[in-house]
Design a protein around this motif. Structure first.
Motif, PDB file in Angstrom:
ATOM      1  N   ILE A 194       0.852  -1.187   0.000  1.00 35.01           N
ATOM      2  CA  ILE A 194       0.000   0.000   0.000  1.00 35.01           C
ATOM      3  C   ILE A 194       0.886   1.235   0.000  1.00 35.01           C
ATOM      4  CG2 ILE A 194      -0.270   0.084   2.541  1.00 35.01           C
ATOM      5  CD1 ILE A 194      -3.196   0.979   2.006  1.00 35.01           C
ATOM      6  N   TYR A 195       0.546   2.196  -0.850  1.00 34.71           N
ATOM      7  CA  TYR A 195       1.296   3.453  -0.947  1.00 34.71           C
ATOM      8  C   TYR A 195       0.402   4.616  -0.568  1.00 34.71           C
ATOM      9  CZ  TYR A 195       4.977   0.940  -3.448  1.00 34.71           C
ATOM     10  OH  TYR A 195       5.987   0.071  -3.777  1.00 34.71           O
ATOM     11  N   MET A 196       0.935   5.491   0.278  1.00 32.26           N
ATOM     12  CA  MET A 196       0.223   6.691   0.687  1.00 32.26           C
ATOM     13  C   MET A 196       0.961   7.881   0.067  1.00 32.26           C
ATOM     14  SD  MET A 196      -1.624   5.412   3.510  1.00 32.26           S
ATOM     15  CE  MET A 196      -1.613   3.791   4.267  1.00 32.26           C
ATOM     16  N   ASP A 197       0.336   8.489  -0.886  1.00 34.76           N
ATOM     17  CA  ASP A 197       0.944   9.574  -1.654  1.00 34.76           C
ATOM     18  C   ASP A 197       1.213  10.796  -0.768  1.00 34.76           C
ATOM     19  OD1 ASP A 197       1.650  11.470  -3.506  1.00 34.76           O
ATOM     20  OD2 ASP A 197      -0.085  11.134  -4.813  1.00 34.76           O
ATOM     21  N   SER A 198       2.478  11.250  -0.772  1.00 30.37           N
ATOM     22  CA  SER A 198       2.836  12.395   0.082  1.00 30.37           C
ATOM     23  C   SER A 198       2.625  13.722  -0.630  1.00 30.37           C
ATOM     24  CB  SER A 198       4.315  12.293   0.455  1.00 30.37           C
ATOM     25  OG  SER A 198       5.099  12.456  -0.716  1.00 30.37           O
ATOM     26  N   SER A 199       2.246  13.682  -1.914  1.00 31.18           N
ATOM     27  CA  SER A 199       2.238  14.938  -2.675  1.00 31.18           C
ATOM     28  C   SER A 199       0.845  15.551  -2.799  1.00 31.18           C
ATOM     29  CB  SER A 199       2.816  14.683  -4.078  1.00 31.18           C
ATOM     30  OG  SER A 199       1.966  13.817  -4.798  1.00 31.18           O
ATOM     31  N   VAL A 200      -0.170  14.868  -2.286  1.00 27.58           N
ATOM     32  CA  VAL A 200      -1.537  15.382  -2.447  1.00 27.58           C
ATOM     33  C   VAL A 200      -2.042  16.006  -1.142  1.00 27.58           C
ATOM     34  CG1 VAL A 200      -2.263  13.874  -4.322  1.00 27.58           C
ATOM     35  CG2 VAL A 200      -2.371  13.050  -1.972  1.00 27.58           C
ATOM     36  N   ASP A 201      -3.181  16.702  -1.245  1.00 28.51           N
ATOM     37  CA  ASP A 201      -3.719  17.425  -0.093  1.00 28.51           C
ATOM     38  C   ASP A 201      -4.156  16.495   1.031  1.00 28.51           C
ATOM     39  OD1 ASP A 201      -3.335  19.689  -1.470  1.00 28.51           O
ATOM     40  OD2 ASP A 201      -5.440  19.986  -2.055  1.00 28.51           O
ATOM     41  N   ASN A 202      -4.630  15.331   0.662  1.00 26.81           N
ATOM     42  CA  ASN A 202      -5.120  14.406   1.688  1.00 26.81           C
ATOM     43  C   ASN A 202      -5.034  12.974   1.168  1.00 26.81           C
ATOM     44  OD1 ASN A 202      -7.605  13.727   0.205  1.00 26.81           O
ATOM     45  ND2 ASN A 202      -8.096  15.894   0.565  1.00 26.81           N
ATOM     46  N   THR A 224     -12.298   9.579   8.759  1.00 23.42           N
ATOM     47  CA  THR A 224     -11.480  10.745   9.100  1.00 23.42           C
ATOM     48  C   THR A 224     -10.194  10.694   8.276  1.00 23.42           C
ATOM     49  OG1 THR A 224     -12.351  10.504  11.335  1.00 23.42           O
ATOM     50  CG2 THR A 224     -10.537  12.046  11.052  1.00 23.42           C
ATOM     51  N   VAL A 225     -10.283  11.270   7.080  1.00 23.96           N
ATOM     52  CA  VAL A 225      -9.164  11.169   6.130  1.00 23.96           C
ATOM     53  C   VAL A 225      -8.015  12.075   6.579  1.00 23.96           C
ATOM     54  CG1 VAL A 225      -8.473  11.558   3.725  1.00 23.96           C
ATOM     55  CG2 VAL A 225     -10.738  10.619   4.237  1.00 23.96           C
ATOM     56  N   PRO A 226      -6.807  11.546   6.669  1.00 25.62           N
ATOM     57  CA  PRO A 226      -5.689  12.410   7.076  1.00 25.62           C
ATOM     58  C   PRO A 226      -5.338  13.420   5.991  1.00 25.62           C
ATOM     59  CG  PRO A 226      -5.032  10.069   7.018  1.00 25.62           C
ATOM     60  CD  PRO A 226      -6.398  10.163   6.427  1.00 25.62           C
ATOM     61  N   PRO A 227      -4.875  14.594   6.401  1.00 23.86           N
ATOM     62  CA  PRO A 227      -4.375  15.557   5.414  1.00 23.86           C
ATOM     63  C   PRO A 227      -3.023  15.081   4.899  1.00 23.86           C
ATOM     64  CG  PRO A 227      -3.961  16.375   7.602  1.00 23.86           C
ATOM     65  CD  PRO A 227      -4.731  15.091   7.770  1.00 23.86           C
ATOM     66  N   LYS A 228      -2.458  15.875   4.024  1.00 19.90           N
ATOM     67  CA  LYS A 228      -1.133  15.571   3.429  1.00 19.90           C
ATOM     68  C   LYS A 228      -0.166  15.025   4.473  1.00 19.90           C
ATOM     69  CE  LYS A 228       2.535  18.146   1.019  1.00 19.90           C
ATOM     70  NZ  LYS A 228       2.433  17.968  -0.437  1.00 19.90           N
ATOM     71  N   LYS A 229       0.492  13.959   4.120  1.00 23.05           N
ATOM     72  CA  LYS A 229       1.437  13.324   5.046  1.00 23.05           C
ATOM     73  C   LYS A 229       2.774  13.156   4.352  1.00 23.05           C
ATOM     74  CE  LYS A 229      -0.999  12.412   8.758  1.00 23.05           C
ATOM     75  NZ  LYS A 229      -0.555  13.082   9.982  1.00 23.05           N
ATOM     76  N   LEU A 230       3.652  14.109   4.570  1.00 19.97           N
ATOM     77  CA  LEU A 230       4.990  14.039   3.978  1.00 19.97           C
ATOM     78  C   LEU A 230       5.953  13.517   5.029  1.00 19.97           C
ATOM     79  CD1 LEU A 230       6.798  14.861   1.508  1.00 19.97           C
ATOM     80  CD2 LEU A 230       7.102  17.052   2.649  1.00 19.97           C
ATOM     81  N   GLY A 231       6.606  12.418   4.726  1.00 19.15           N
ATOM     82  CA  GLY A 231       7.559  11.865   5.686  1.00 19.15           C
ATOM     83  C   GLY A 231       6.899  11.104   6.818  1.00 19.15           C
ATOM     84  N   ALA A 232       5.702  10.568   6.541  1.00 26.20           N
ATOM     85  CA  ALA A 232       5.019   9.744   7.548  1.00 26.20           C
ATOM     86  C   ALA A 232       5.523   8.306   7.444  1.00 26.20           C
ATOM     87  CB  ALA A 232       3.509   9.794   7.325  1.00 26.20           C
ATOM     88  N   SER A 233       5.129   7.483   8.399  1.00 26.26           N
ATOM     89  CA  SER A 233       5.463   6.055   8.330  1.00 26.26           C
ATOM     90  C   SER A 233       4.172   5.259   8.294  1.00 26.26           C
ATOM     91  CB  SER A 233       6.293   5.650   9.546  1.00 26.26           C
ATOM     92  OG  SER A 233       5.572   5.926  10.737  1.00 26.26           O
ATOM     93  N   ALA A 234       4.236   4.058   7.758  1.00 26.00           N
ATOM     94  CA  ALA A 234       3.071   3.178   7.730  1.00 26.00           C
ATOM     95  C   ALA A 234       3.510   1.793   8.176  1.00 26.00           C
ATOM     96  CB  ALA A 234       2.498   3.125   6.314  1.00 26.00           C
ATOM     97  N   VAL A 235       2.784   1.219   9.114  1.00 26.16           N
ATOM     98  CA  VAL A 235       3.055  -0.165   9.518  1.00 26.16           C
ATOM     99  C   VAL A 235       1.740  -0.934   9.540  1.00 26.16           C
ATOM    100  CG1 VAL A 235       5.112   0.375  10.917  1.00 26.16           C
ATOM    101  CG2 VAL A 235       2.860   0.240  12.037  1.00 26.16           C
ATOM    102  N   LEU A 236       1.859  -2.239   9.379  1.00 26.17           N
ATOM    103  CA  LEU A 236       0.686  -3.106   9.443  1.00 26.17           C
ATOM    104  C   LEU A 236       0.354  -3.390  10.905  1.00 26.17           C
ATOM    105  CD1 LEU A 236      -1.183  -4.832   7.591  1.00 26.17           C
ATOM    106  CD2 LEU A 236       0.464  -6.702   7.909  1.00 26.17           C
TER     107      LEU A 236
END
Ligand SMILES: *[C@@H]1O[C@H](CO)[C@@H](O)[C@H](O)[C@H]1NC(C)=O
Ligand SMILES: *[C@@H]1O[C@H](CO)[C@@H](O)[C@H](O)[C@H]1NC(C)=O
Ligand SMILES: *[C@@H]1O[C@H](CO)[C@@H](O)[C@H](O)[C@H]1NC(C)=O
Ligand SMILES: *[C@@H]1O[C@H](CO)[C@@H](O)[C@H](O)[C@H]1NC(C)=O
Length: 430
Positions: A194-202, A224-236
């Motif tokens: 799964i990829y969470m795009d860091s370049s969009v508004d949300n 509750t959709v998160p706003p832009k997330k640049l440099g976030a982490s994702a774990v299962l």
């Protein structure tokens, strides 16, 4: 008998090495790789150069994040100073630390480094296939076949490093989303990344790459959709049914989000404990029942610890905690056969007896050593070696942290907790 002494000496040395605390340099864009209960930290960018810093935190024992003990391996590190690399546990036996990225000044293509955790040595394996150019290798995600996938949002290929066969493969990026650098990614149980795009508004849309069938799909999310997330982490999550997204820019008040993989609904999970400041360009690993966040930008080292622990074992309430508790394992004793001959019992008794004696000795050594650590801290710049104690051949503890401060500053009270600020300088073995 001699063997016993050697063993004791070894334990003693181990205590000397690991029972002093050190202040680390804050860093971002490092790698954090978990292998055999050790979280290896390498590289990264810092206001000061992190240089050859390479160390691990031992997760086989309980600890408090306010008293982090690190085991320094910098003196055996041959990887040039770098940041933004990708790392994973991989290789034929799934016990090797792989590092990929444009490491070093002369690199024009991605270099692969591997670290053998048994022999504590780095080398640069020869790879076949076309070496890709990776701008942000930190997105590299390994699958269950030991293949690392690098999709950075640009270019015509998805680069894949097969860590078992040391081959670079490529797949077409047709259909792949244009995600930004510093996007977050993680492998799901169905072999999709799964990829969470860091370049969009949300994060209304998330992208799934099917590593088996080589195709992409887009999921539109709700909740509750998160706003832009640049440099976030994702774990299962531990149940494999949720992705926990932590940190990233633009939403410092809500650092934690969770995506339900069954219905693609976002929520802000309920937490207890003291919520730390949000971080970016940190790393997150799942260790036992915890999400372990290491370093990153956005926190003040004098207020918060370099390692954060979020107990994610209860989906109804996650807990921010300072206490690490190794996952309980089934004791070998409890699996022993019920019937034992009397001689077996006496042997067991003898073993238990000597274990207790050993434990007492270790405790005494520990207490003694703790004092010696304190004394060392007090005697700033005093090498451990001056007391006739030397580190083991390959492993030394250094403090690459701050400059020495006057003695009066040794103990700083921060919100009630005691932080010892003064580093111990171990100038290594002679
Ligand atoms: C390697 O070990 C990790 C952690 O136990 C596991 O998640 C992964 O699936 C393993 N990979 C392979 C290729 O066996
Ligand atoms: C998410 O961003 C898109 C594009 O900027 C915008 O159209 C949409 O309204 C946003 N959705 C939410 C829930 O904020
Ligand atoms: C991906 O490929 C598999 C196997 O061919 C197929 O079943 C699946 O529907 C495809 N998914 C998409 C999104 O194209
Ligand atoms: C970090 O916190 C300390 C003590 O609370 C403060 O003196 C210092 O200025 C802070 N540093 C930054 C960069 O905010």
């Amino acid at each position: 008998m001699i063997q016993k002494y050697i063993t004791l000496l070894f334990i003693f040395q181990l205590l000397i090495e690991i029972n002093c605390q050190y202040v680390q340099k804050q860093r971002e864009g490092h790698t954090a790789t978990f292998i055999d209960n050790k979280l290896y930290i390498l590289g990264g960018l810092s206001p000061n150069n992190v240089g050859k810093d390479f160390f691990y935190f031992d997760f086989s024992v309980p600890f408090n994040t306010q008293n982090l003990l690190l085991r320094d391996l910098s003196n055996i590190n041959t990887v040039p100073s770098h940041f933004g690399a990708g790392s994973a546990r991989g290789g034929v036996n799934n016990d090797t630390l792989f590092l990929c990225g444009e490491v070093g000044n002369t690199a024009t293509a991605t270099i692969v480094y591997k670290f053998n955790v048994q022999s504590n040595s780095w080398n640069t394996p020869i790879t076949t296939g076309i070496k890709p150019t990776l701008y942000d290798a930190s997105i590299g995600t390994i699958d269950h076949n030991g293949k690392m996938y690098f999709w950075e949002g640009i270019g015509s290929i998805i680069a894949i490093l097969d860590t078992k066969n040391l081959i670079w493969e490529e797949r077409s990026s047709i259909g792949a989303p244009n995600i930004g650098l510093k996007s977050a990614a993680t492998l799901l149980p169905d072999n999709k990344i799964i990829y969470m795009d860091s370049s969009v508004d949300n994060l209304t849309q998330v992208y799934l790459y099917d590593t088996i069938n080589d195709n992409w799909s887009t999921k539109t999310t709700s909740g509750t959709v998160p706003p832009k997330k640049l440099g976030a982490s994702a774990v299962l999550g531990l149940d494999g049914q949720r992705v926990i997204v932590y940190g990233g820019t633009t939403d410092p008040l809500n650092s934690l989000y969770e995506l339900n993989l069954l219905n693609f609904e976002w929520r802000i999970p309920k937490t207890s404990g003291k919520t730390p400041a949000s971080r970016t360009s940190h790393r997150a690993n799942v260790v036992g029942k915890y999400m372990v966040v290491s370093f990153g930008l956005g926190y003040n080292q004098s207020d918060e610890n370099d390692i954060l622990l979020l107990d994610i074992s209860n989906n109804d309430e996650y807990i921010w905690t300072n206490e690490y508790d190794p996952t309980p394992t089934i004791s070998p004793l409890s699996t022993m056969p019920f019937h034992k001959s009397s001689s077996n019992i006496s042997i067991t008794g003898a073993i238990v007896g000597s274990l207790i004696v050993c434990a007492l000795i270790i405790l005494l050594l520990y207490l003694w050593n703790k004092n010696s650590c304190r004394n060392n801290k007090a005697r700033n710049n005093t090498s451990l070696n001056n007391q006739g104690i030397s580190g083991s051949p390959n492993i030394e503890i250094h403090n690459h942290g701050r400059e020495a401060e006057p003695l009066d500053n040794e103990i700083v009270h921060n919100h009630g907790r005691e932080t010892i600020e003064l580093p111990v300088y171990n100038h290594g073995r002679e």
